[in-house]
Design an enzyme around this catalytic site. Sequence first.
Site, PDB file in Angstrom:
ATOM      1  CG  HIS A 270    -136.290 -73.783 -30.750  1.00  0.00           C
ATOM      2  ND1 HIS A 270    -137.125 -72.831 -30.232  1.00  0.00           N
ATOM      3  CD2 HIS A 270    -135.290 -73.930 -29.854  1.00  0.00           C
ATOM      4  CE1 HIS A 270    -136.634 -72.403 -29.077  1.00  0.00           C
ATOM      5  NE2 HIS A 270    -135.522 -73.055 -28.829  1.00  0.00           N
ATOM      6  CG  ASP A 327    -129.420 -78.504 -27.107  1.00  0.00           C
ATOM      7  OD1 ASP A 327    -130.663 -78.376 -27.006  1.00  0.00           O
ATOM      8  OD2 ASP A 327    -128.622 -78.077 -26.262  1.00  0.00           O
TER       9      ASP A 327
END
Length: 392
Positions: A270, A327
């Site tokens: 991320h 996700d």
Amino acid sequence: NTGAFTYDPGFTSTASCESKITFIDGDQGVLLHRGYPIDQLAEQSNFMEVSYLLLNGELPSKSELEQFSNHITRHTMVHEQLAQFYRGFRRDAHPMAVMCGVVGALSAFYHDSTDISDPHQRLVASHRLIAKIPTIAAMAYKYSVGQPFVYPKNNLSYTGNFLNMTFSVPAEEYEIDPVVEAAMDKIFILHADHEQNASTSTVRLAGSSGANPFACIAAGIACLWGPAHGGANEAALNMLREIGHIDRIPEYIARAKNKDDPFRLMGFGHRVYKNYDPRAKVLGKAATEVLNKLGKQDPILDVARKLEEIALTDPYFIEKKLYPNVDFYSGVILSAIGFPTTMFTVLFALARTVGWVAQWNEMIADPEQKIGRPRQLYTGAAQRDYVPLAQR
Ligand code: SDX
């Protein structure tokens, strides 16, 4: 010769943006919406209430929530002519391509809510987008599978309505399983907003030019589609299915660590979180709960668990601070509910619409806001004179 390069970035749409909506501490893995921790909202609230919170800054009273939900419910239908718009697409078009086109076309249907200088029109456009996005998303799915569109029903919840519009067929009513409805609503909450991510920054930048809100949200959908962003949920489940068995995990871990291999572990890493994404924690737990309650087994969940276990103990991932993100597990749940992978990012866009709308309203309402104009560090050729073709 650039020498010491400094510039006033002005409204860079990311670094210098101020907002009261969402706070992230990437090192601690903290995500707050208007001060409330995401795990508390996911476990105790519902998507309509979180939508109200994001838009208005405070949790609603019972009557405020009822009034907001009823108002949204009464705007879930779309103009009948918009249904014709779908027929221009091939049936095998990716549903995200359809979403980009149809949402962008809304400004051709709802002219009476495109004047952003009018606060009332901004409110109408905001509620229209939040209300209609589930209908548009369900229609994109129906069109892709060749089934007739299903109209919204005002007696259903926001999430129940979406499930019914997606899975009901004329020959057989879809029975809304409370487990599925609760899981879907939780997934919507976890995807609702996330500070100045790429697609939200896109919405803000488009909005800073004065573009109408429908066009701005369509721009956000287009940006979200990328596999490095919202498209990662589809890519993550496809990756887990390609791995197929825990014995093949080391091969993919090695590929992810190989600088010469463009492969990355989808659903991992991320830009901001250098700790566990708090949303992934909730989704990881929910994946087991939902599959157990639905009485479903999915060997892919075992692959995901083992992949996470191996990656989190691997020096490369520890050094790079790579953890599962929102996700990584979402696709396992969405697949168990019955969605094809091509719909995963559409569901992300559906939920994120309220966050985009809240952020767009916050920006537009700021009297100080200017058009976004990120600058650059020029590294090209120094000024030089034109050379006629005969001399080249
Ligand atoms: C979302 O911004 C948001 O808030 C987005 C989002 C939201 O809610 O809006 O949270 C939603 O987009 C989540 C991210 C979904 N994307 C993926 O899961 C795709 C896979 N992940 C990567 O592509 C990647 O992690 C990014 C794009 C998310 C971030 O990539 P960066 O900017 O390169 O991350 P980084 O700088 O922290 O990377 C550090 C290092 C780099 O190696 P070096 O250059 O230091 O050698 O780690 C490597 C990266 O190459 N790396 C990975 C990796 N992610 C980063 N290596 C292998 N597998 C990965 N997944």
